[in-house]
Design a protein around this motif. Structure first.
Motif, short mmCIF file in Angstrom:
data_model
loop_
_atom_site.label_atom_id
_atom_site.label_comp_id
_atom_site.label_asym_id
_atom_site.label_seq_id
_atom_site.Cartn_x
_atom_site.Cartn_y
_atom_site.Cartn_z
N VAL A 175 -1.20 8.43 -6.37
CA VAL A 175 -0.76 7.16 -5.80
C VAL A 175 -1.92 6.23 -5.43
CG1 VAL A 175 1.34 8.20 -4.86
CG2 VAL A 175 -0.72 8.12 -3.45
N TRP A 176 -3.15 6.61 -5.78
CA TRP A 176 -4.31 5.89 -5.25
C TRP A 176 -4.28 4.39 -5.57
CZ3 TRP A 176 -7.77 6.18 -1.66
CH2 TRP A 176 -8.87 5.32 -1.69
N GLN A 177 -4.56 3.61 -4.55
CA GLN A 177 -4.71 2.17 -4.67
C GLN A 177 -5.78 1.76 -3.67
OE1 GLN A 177 -1.10 -0.24 -4.41
NE2 GLN A 177 -2.21 -1.76 -3.21
N ALA A 178 -6.85 1.14 -4.13
CA ALA A 178 -7.98 0.84 -3.25
C ALA A 178 -7.58 -0.17 -2.17
CB ALA A 178 -9.15 0.28 -4.06
N PRO A 179 -7.68 0.21 -0.88
CA PRO A 179 -7.35 -0.73 0.19
C PRO A 179 -8.43 -1.81 0.32
CG PRO A 179 -7.28 1.56 0.95
CD PRO A 179 -7.97 1.56 -0.37
N THR A 180 -8.05 -2.96 0.81
CA THR A 180 -9.01 -4.01 1.16
C THR A 180 -9.70 -3.64 2.48
OG1 THR A 180 -7.39 -5.28 2.40
CG2 THR A 180 -7.54 -5.71 0.03
N GLN B 108 -7.33 -3.75 5.36
CA GLN B 108 -6.41 -2.60 5.29
C GLN B 108 -7.10 -1.32 5.73
OE1 GLN B 108 -5.13 -2.90 1.20
NE2 GLN B 108 -3.38 -4.19 1.72
N LEU C 124 0.85 -1.19 0.00
CA LEU C 124 0.00 0.00 0.00
C LEU C 124 0.89 1.25 0.00
CD1 LEU C 124 -3.14 0.08 0.10
CD2 LEU C 124 -2.91 0.86 2.46
N PRO C 125 0.60 2.24 -0.85
CA PRO C 125 1.42 3.46 -0.89
C PRO C 125 1.46 4.15 0.47
CG PRO C 125 -0.06 3.38 -2.78
CD PRO C 125 -0.48 2.28 -1.87
#
Length: 290
Positions: free
Chosen positions: A200-205, A208, A35-36
């Motif tokens: 930097v967006w990355q969808a967390p679970t 997370q 995760l970023p």
């Protein structure tokens, strides 16, 4: 203005140091998951803002939403979240206890800046203790003897940034309620970091997200306690107590990741603690003089 009560300040600082290492555990798990780190720091600021908003409104009403000195609050937010980013990045490369040991340069920075910025009296013996503490940092890092790890430089940068943040907190704490200071720092950090999120967006679970919320809650509580501690006691008195954090951090690092510091890290930390304890003792001696 709140009447200084050093024992209360010491108690609040010790409590804060006992809970803050849990942030490191969660941040290391998230960093290892890819995760970023900007997203992790953003969550720490946003959830911190949500938690402290009711307390800030109760303490100051709508005035809590309008910082009296916006540039000071901006500087404080930049220092805090720069320190947070650098330290979380360092955890990608270093065990928690090693990163924290290097990060503990910040109490020495506090003592130095207390003299230069806050005009607190720091005599030659305490300056010598600061130099000895920095030597302890070099023992931990061992430049030229071991390969330089990017995490080392990141942890060192985080320590300098957080030391500066604490000194600014001391300068501002007597003029504002702790919850108001903490909220304003978090909301400014939230605005700055939200602008970076699209990059930097990355969808967390779901797990997370829960860890991100946990980081925000723990960080907010910890820094509320620290801010309140600085209302009751001077920066140079509280600085050595930051070292109590490494006890919990070492235990958690061993428990969750199987990491244990080597003998050089323990030696360097011992030098840092000795330096900080001496600085604190000299501060009490100076305060006791008529």
């Amino acid at each position: 203005m709140t009447e200084p009560r050093p024992l209360i300040g010491i108690g609040l600082m010790l409590l804060a140091m006992s809970i803050l290492p849990f942030i490191d555990v969660l941040a290391k798990f998230l960093g290892q998951a890819g995760l970023p780190i900007v997203l992790v720091v953003w969550a720490r600021a946003v959830f911190g803002s949500l938690v402290t908003l009711p307390f800030a409104l109760r303490a100051a009403g709508p005035a809590a939403l309008r910082p009296e000195n916006p540039f000071q609050h901006l500087g404080r937010a930049l220092l805090l979240f720069s320190a947070t980013f650098c330290f979380f990045e360092a955890l990608k490369y270093l065990p928690i206890a090693d990163a924290l040991a290097i990060f503990f340069v910040n109490p020495l920075v506090i003592t130095a800046l207390s003299a230069l910025v806050l005009r607190e009296t720091v005599g030659p013996r305490r300056w010598a203790a600061v130099a000895f503490g920095f030597l302890g940092t070099l023992v931990i890092i061992r430049p030229g003897l071991v390969e330089m790890n990017p995490g080392t430089l990141l942890a060192l940068a985080a320590g300098f940034a957080l030391g500066s943040y604490f000194v600014m907190t001391r300068a501002m704490a007597a003029r504002a309620e702790a919850s108001v200071l903490t909220f304003q720092t978090n909301i400014i950090g939230s605005a700055l970091l939200t602008a970076l999120l699209p990059l930097v967006w990355q969808a967390p679970t779901v797990p997370q997200w829960l860890m991100l919320i946990g980081i925000g809650l723990i960080a907010t509580l910890g820094h509320l306690l620290i801010t309140r501690a600085y209302v009751h006691a001077e920066a140079s008195l509280l600085a050595p107590l930051a070292f109590t954090e490494i006890v919990m951090a070492t235990i958690l690092g061993w428990w969750y990741f199987g990491d244990w510091p080597d003998r050089w890290t323990f030696a360097g930390v011992t030098m840092l603690i000795a330096s900080a304890v001496y600085i604190s003792w000299r501060e009490r001696q100076a305060t006791a003089r008529p």
